[in-house]
Design a protein around this motif. Sequence first.
Motif, PDB file in Angstrom:
ATOM      1  N   LEU A 162       0.699  -1.190   0.095  1.00  0.00           N
ATOM      2  CA  LEU A 162      -0.102   0.036   0.056  1.00  0.00           C
ATOM      3  C   LEU A 162       0.858   1.421  -0.053  1.00  0.00           C
ATOM      4  N   MET A 163       1.888   1.303   0.493  1.00  0.00           N
ATOM      5  CA  MET A 163       2.693   2.476   0.757  1.00  0.00           C
ATOM      6  C   MET A 163       3.606   2.576  -0.322  1.00  0.00           C
TER       7      MET A 163
ATOM      8  N   THR B 250      -6.998   6.063  -3.654  1.00  0.00           N
ATOM      9  CA  THR B 250      -6.211   5.136  -2.617  1.00  0.00           C
ATOM     10  C   THR B 250      -5.493   4.120  -3.295  1.00  0.00           C
ATOM     11  N   SER B 251      -4.670   3.602  -2.215  1.00  0.00           N
ATOM     12  CA  SER B 251      -4.054   2.115  -2.634  1.00  0.00           C
ATOM     13  C   SER B 251      -5.094   1.271  -1.860  1.00  0.00           C
ATOM     14  N   ALA B 252      -5.343  -0.094  -2.452  1.00  0.00           N
ATOM     15  CA  ALA B 252      -6.388  -0.759  -1.932  1.00  0.00           C
ATOM     16  C   ALA B 252      -5.794  -2.296  -2.316  1.00  0.00           C
ATOM     17  N   TYR B 253      -6.004  -3.211  -1.291  1.00  0.00           N
ATOM     18  CA  TYR B 253      -5.407  -4.433  -1.192  1.00  0.00           C
ATOM     19  C   TYR B 253      -6.644  -5.586  -0.967  1.00  0.00           C
TER      20      TYR B 253
ATOM     21  N   PHE C 172      -7.993  -8.222  -8.852  1.00  0.00           N
ATOM     22  CA  PHE C 172      -8.383  -7.202  -8.006  1.00  0.00           C
ATOM     23  C   PHE C 172      -9.698  -6.564  -8.721  1.00  0.00           C
ATOM     24  N   SER C 173      -9.630  -6.692 -10.106  1.00  0.00           N
ATOM     25  CA  SER C 173     -10.743  -6.280 -11.118  1.00  0.00           C
ATOM     26  C   SER C 173     -12.092  -7.127 -10.825  1.00  0.00           C
ATOM     27  N   ARG C 174     -12.165  -8.345 -10.270  1.00  0.00           N
ATOM     28  CA  ARG C 174     -13.126  -9.025 -10.134  1.00  0.00           C
ATOM     29  C   ARG C 174     -14.277  -8.460  -9.044  1.00  0.00           C
ATOM     30  N   PHE C 175     -13.626  -7.708  -8.138  1.00  0.00           N
ATOM     31  CA  PHE C 175     -14.561  -7.056  -6.994  1.00  0.00           C
ATOM     32  C   PHE C 175     -14.904  -5.603  -7.336  1.00  0.00           C
TER      33      PHE C 175
ATOM     34  N   ASP D 104     -18.603  -5.472  -2.639  1.00  0.00           N
ATOM     35  CA  ASP D 104     -18.315  -6.922  -2.260  1.00  0.00           C
ATOM     36  C   ASP D 104     -16.853  -7.210  -2.090  1.00  0.00           C
ATOM     37  N   ALA D 105     -15.769  -6.465  -2.417  1.00  0.00           N
ATOM     38  CA  ALA D 105     -14.439  -6.405  -2.053  1.00  0.00           C
ATOM     39  C   ALA D 105     -14.314  -6.909  -0.603  1.00  0.00           C
ATOM     40  N   LYS D 106     -13.334  -7.988  -0.504  1.00  0.00           N
ATOM     41  CA  LYS D 106     -12.845  -8.421   0.781  1.00  0.00           C
ATOM     42  C   LYS D 106     -11.643  -7.410   1.255  1.00  0.00           C
ATOM     43  N   LEU D 107     -11.669  -5.894   1.363  1.00  0.00           N
ATOM     44  CA  LEU D 107     -10.532  -5.370   1.713  1.00  0.00           C
ATOM     45  C   LEU D 107      -9.818  -5.862   2.864  1.00  0.00           C
TER      46      LEU D 107
END
Length: 135
Positions: A26-27, A82-85, A102-105, A109-112
């Motif tokens: 993320l950083m 943002t940065s997201a994971y 990542f593109s699937r969510f 529904d993303a499980k961040l």
Amino acid sequence: MFDTKIAIVLRDDLAPWQGLNVTAFLMSGVVAQSPAIIGEPYRDAAGNVYNPLSVQPVVVLSADQETLRTIHRRALEREVTTSAYVEEMFATGHDAANREVFSRFSPDDAKLVGIALRADKKIVDKITRGARMHA
């Protein structure tokens, strides 16, 4: 001292290795968005040169899944990049695979497992409200 604030929010149920891994990823996204936050190389007393580091402190917070979703939504509403994971990225082995999974969510529904942002201090504080200092 700084008009902006960097915050990384991690999901509170991650294993230590996962939290460290996600924080590093993320950083790197925050730095890619704002390369000017990187200072000059470090030098020790013997003249050895080391990589430059961020000139600005980073606050690492934690939150449960729902609070993390709320933080994500607030950032999107305020158009803060943002940065997201997402959780599924732990099972991939390279950048292309990370981006594909990542593109699937969607945000709904993303499980961040983590999100990072750099913006005006007051905006970051409003977006990350509900998160707490990481233990």
